[in-house]
Design an enzyme around this catalytic site. Structure first.
Site, PDB file in Angstrom:
ATOM      1  N   ASP A 214      54.509  25.524  40.007  1.00 12.70           N
ATOM      2  CA  ASP A 214      55.782  25.279  40.519  1.00 12.70           C
ATOM      3  C   ASP A 214      56.163  24.011  39.536  1.00 12.70           C
ATOM      4  OD1 ASP A 214      57.816  25.926  43.237  1.00 12.70           O
ATOM      5  OD2 ASP A 214      58.231  24.301  41.832  1.00 12.70           O
ATOM      6  N   ILE A 215      57.416  24.259  39.159  1.00  6.84           N
ATOM      7  CA  ILE A 215      57.953  23.215  38.145  1.00  6.84           C
ATOM      8  C   ILE A 215      58.238  21.941  38.708  1.00  6.84           C
ATOM      9  CG2 ILE A 215      60.311  23.773  37.800  1.00  6.84           C
ATOM     10  CD1 ILE A 215      58.124  23.534  34.825  1.00  6.84           C
TER      11      ILE A 215
ATOM     12  N   HIS B 265      57.665  35.645  45.785  1.00 11.41           N
ATOM     13  CA  HIS B 265      56.594  34.466  45.430  1.00 11.41           C
ATOM     14  C   HIS B 265      56.037  33.802  46.774  1.00 11.41           C
ATOM     15  CE1 HIS B 265      60.476  32.594  45.140  1.00 11.41           C
ATOM     16  NE2 HIS B 265      59.815  31.478  45.654  1.00 11.41           N
TER      17      HIS B 265
ATOM     18  N   HIS C  89      54.121  30.276  47.779  1.00 11.07           N
ATOM     19  CA  HIS C  89      53.823  28.915  47.486  1.00 11.07           C
ATOM     20  C   HIS C  89      52.677  28.503  47.917  1.00 11.07           C
ATOM     21  CE1 HIS C  89      57.939  27.336  46.510  1.00 11.07           C
ATOM     22  NE2 HIS C  89      58.289  28.510  47.229  1.00 11.07           N
TER      23      HIS C  89
END
Ligand code: 5GP
Length: 131
Positions: free
Chosen positions: A28-29, A92, A94
């Site tokens: 994750d950015i 998605h 996490h």
């Protein structure tokens, strides 16, 4: 093509953590903690619960393998899993290495890590995944 599909196709750069023919995992950015990873299907589907049962099962099994790699790379109490999908319309999961439940709070400030640190984290997970 949406941003995550482009990431999975390699058209937009990402810090790769794991992959197979069907699924892709990358950092994750804006990570909550070091090792915060996103797992996606390569094919474009917005809502995770629109996935067919078989695909969803394979997705979760892939995420499990990624979680095992994350835990080996970043020792933690457990790897937590969350699905929000409020920002990016591409399914998605996490995966977040947790020391406590506070690490799963998406309202927490995000870490700001250098490109070198991000690459180092992703490579560590990728190495564990590839064992
Ligand atoms: P959600 O859709 O689950 O609510 O949030 C999307 C998540 O994807 C956020 O945690 C955000 O930081 C991450 N994200 C959004 N755009 C990008 C991107 O271009 N690259 C990466 N690596 N992560 C992204």
């Amino acid at each position: 093509m949406g941003i995550f599909a482009k990431i999975a196709a390699g058209e937009i750069p990402s810090y790769k953590c794991a992959e197979n023919d069907e699924f892709y995992a990358f950092l994750d950015i804006n990570p909550l903690v070091k090792g915060h990873t996103l797992v996606i299907p390569r094919r474009e589907v917005d809502y995770i619960f629109d996935m067919e049962d078989d695909e969803l099962a394979r997705f979760e099994v892939f995420a499990k393998k990624v979680a095992v790699a994350i835990k080996a790379a970043f020792p933690c109490v457990k790897v937590g899993q969350a699905v929000l999908g409020l920002e990016v319309p591409h399914a998605h999961i996490h995966l977040i290495p947790m020391q406590s439940e506070k690490d799963m709070n998406f309202a927490n400030p995000k870490l700001s890590l250098s490109a070198e640190e991000m690459k180092e984290i992703a490579d560590k997970i990728y190495k564990e995944f590839s064992k």
